[in-house]
Design an enzyme around this catalytic site. Structure first.
Site, mmCIF file in Angstrom:
data_model
loop_
_atom_site.group_PDB
_atom_site.id
_atom_site.type_symbol
_atom_site.label_atom_id
_atom_site.label_comp_id
_atom_site.label_asym_id
_atom_site.label_seq_id
_atom_site.Cartn_x
_atom_site.Cartn_y
_atom_site.Cartn_z
ATOM 1 N N GLU A 175 0.839 -1.205 0.000
ATOM 2 C CA GLU A 175 0.000 0.000 0.000
ATOM 3 C C GLU A 175 0.877 1.259 0.000
ATOM 4 O OE1 GLU A 175 -3.263 -0.188 2.859
ATOM 5 O OE2 GLU A 175 -4.107 -1.908 1.804
ATOM 6 N N GLU A 306 -4.830 -8.739 -0.424
ATOM 7 C CA GLU A 306 -5.639 -8.480 0.772
ATOM 8 C C GLU A 306 -7.102 -8.409 0.351
ATOM 9 O OE1 GLU A 306 -4.410 -5.344 3.454
ATOM 10 O OE2 GLU A 306 -2.295 -5.812 3.102
HETATM 11 O O1 AHR Z 1 -5.159 -6.038 6.876
HETATM 12 C C1 AHR Z 1 -5.092 -4.877 7.647
HETATM 13 C C2 AHR Z 1 -4.452 -3.710 6.918
HETATM 14 O O2 AHR Z 1 -5.260 -3.340 5.830
HETATM 15 C C3 AHR Z 1 -3.106 -3.975 6.287
HETATM 16 O O3 AHR Z 1 -2.063 -3.839 7.181
HETATM 17 C C4 AHR Z 1 -3.033 -2.922 5.226
HETATM 18 O O4 AHR Z 1 -2.225 -3.299 4.145
HETATM 19 C C5 AHR Z 1 -4.474 -2.695 4.844
HETATM 20 O O5 AHR Z 1 -4.804 -1.361 4.817
#
Ligand code: AHR
Length: 498
Positions: A175, A306
């Site tokens: 991110e 994610e």
């Molecule tokens: O999964 C939780 C958080 O969500 C992670 O650390 C981040 O990459 C995302 O914003």
């Protein structure tokens, strides 16, 4: 009751559904690592070298293909050298992203690789771009994967590991548009090329470098990255600095400020959740379309590293620990995602649920020495036959007044067909007739995951409230194999090709 026909051509197998679409994610966040995976060697909880064995045993049944670590946002403030060597001498730090708690670095590189070996999973390591250096990342790769003699190899051996590990999946930041450095796409694109250059392939260990990709529907970010590795319209062969790029998408029923309770929600919130889950189809299509322009041969992978539901934390828990319950609603979010992943198998090479233990949409929830399997766990288990199978397209046709309330996918592997069906309607049954063409099936077995209420979940003392059981509401008619799904249910049908 809705009435739908699902046409499946058994002799027209499509792309392989990579097993890595069933990947996982474990961050130094809340009780995912500490208390979840790691209890330490002196714990009364049965462990091997500090790693919890009940968690390992539960997860082994899922055939976990890969595990992403150490973050998430944490990855971009993690300095790997702090996590090797004698545990008591490891420096401490503050986990500024997640609860401002102290991190003792007891779970580091060696512990993570030992966990992967116990799970039978491939490691996916996320390197630090946001606050690290090119040298630091380059040396981590050398430490992990180089054989023979070199400064990092000597350090690894001094820390007790003679042989290099095999590490394929390598993330170049996380991110980077947000917690990983708040960069612009153009700036990060250059950094990704630079960092990737020094993440070397040592010996026959070939890295699969994954650039930090877009949030949700930010197709411009994807385009900017694709431009770095393609030479659109020119003769020269483009240099693949990275082999894949990522995207993140979370399912919410409302805005970030009011995500809602994991267990206390109404039917409206449920349908909003399902609509949000289905949005992943458009998002994957959008990114794939941009990638097709620059990479029509589909050599570059898309990695959804994610995904999952994100609710308000459970009352009374640390807001920075992202601990949430997991109901039948979460299970249906997972089953819908998998149907969509299977459809995108030609471009989507990996997906990682956030996160495996005690954080967000988890597989298992632990509390002291107790462990509970979540409804989401059961979807992963019931669907595991799709891993590395060839995708079979499912064409849905029907009189259904709410066509979005049915979701399906199918695959074939080693002569066995697996069909997944989700009835998302909160109140009505769904009749689905499987119209199988180009072949026929032998003896069928089916399983169902459902519960009285969408809000039902598992907890210590009531661990089987939402658990799979055998399902027999199937009959052969002159139109095909008729399956009647109860409201809010997930069914898998499995049969050998006759
Ligand atoms: O999964 C939780 C958080 O969500 C992670 O650390 C981040 O990459 C995302 O914003």
């Amino acid at each position: 009751m809705s009435d739908t026909t699902a046409v499946i051509n058994l002799d027209l197998a499509g792309p392989t559904i990579s097993r890595h679409l069933y990947g996982h994610f474990a961050e130094h966040l809340g009780r995912c690592i500490y208390g979840g995976f790691w209890v330490g060697e002196d714990s009364p909880i049965p462990n091997e070298g500090g790693i919890r064995l009940d968690v390992v045993e539960a997860l082994r049944a899922l055939n976990i293909p890969n595990l992403r670590w150490p973050g998430g946002c944490f990855a971009d403030e993690y300095h790997w050298k702090d996590g090797v060597g004698p545990r008591e001498q490891r420096p401490r730090m503050v986990n500024t992203h997640w609860g401002n708690v102290e991190e003792n670095n007891h779970f580091g590189t060696h512990e993570f690789l030992a966990l992967c070996e116990l799970l039978g999973a491939e490691p996916y390591i996320s390197g630090n771009v946001g606050s690290g250096t090119v040298q630091e990342m380059s040396e981590w790769v050398e430490y992990l994967t180089r054989d023979g003699d070199s400064p990092m190899v000597r350090l690894r051996k001094a820390n007790g590991r003679e042989e290099p590990w095999r590490v394929k999946f390598w993330g170049i930041g996380n991110e980077t548009w947000g917690c990983g450095g708040n960069m612009r796409a153009e700036y990060y694109a250059d950094l990704a090329r630079q960092y990737a250059t020094y993440c070397r392939d040592h010996g026959d260990n070939k890295l699969y470098r994954i650039a930090s990709g877009a949030a949700d529907a930010d197709y411009k970010w994807t385009e900017t990255l694709m431009q770095q590795i393609s030479c659109f319209g020119c003769e020269a062969t483009p240099k693949n600095f990275f082999q894949a790029l990522s995207v993140h998408y979370y399912t919410l029923a409302g805005p970030w400020e009011a995500k809602g309770s994991a267990t206390d929600f109404d039917t409206d919130a449920y349908y909003r959740t399902m609509a949000a889950a289905r949005k992943i189809d458009r998002i994957l299509t959008g990114h794939s379309t941009v990638m097709d322009v620059y990479d029509p041969g589909r050599t570059v992978g898309l990695v959804l590293d994610e995904w999952g539901t994100w609710w308000d934390v459970e009352p009374g828990t640390n807001p920075g620990f992202l601990f949430q319950q997991n109901t039948l609603r979460d299970a249906l979010v997972a089953s819908v995602h998998f149907d969509i992943f299977h459809k995108h198998a030609a471009r989507l090479r990996m997906a990682n649920i956030a996160q495996t233990v005690n954080v967000l949409q988890a597989m298992v929830l632990t509390d002291g020495d107790s462990l509970v399997l979540t409804p989401t766990y059961h979807v992963f288990e019931m669907n595991k036959g799709h891993q590395d199978a060839r995708s079979l397209t499912v064409h849905l046709r029907g009189e259904d007044p709410e066509p979005e309330r049915l979701s399906a996918s199918a695959s074939v592997k080693d002569g066995t067909v697996l069909i997944s069906l989700s009835n998302l309607d909160a109140a009505e049954r769904a009749r689905v007739t499987l119209d199988l063409r180009g072949g026929s099936l032998g003896a069928t077995t089916a399983r169902i995951l459902t519960a009285d209420r969408l809000q039902d979940h598992n907890a210590p003392g009531a661990a089987e409230t939402v658990a799979p059981r055998a399902f027999d509401d199937l009959k052969t008619t002159d139109r095909g194999l008729e399956v009647t799904l109860p409201p809010h249910s997930f069914v898998t049908v499995r049969a050998p090709l006759a």
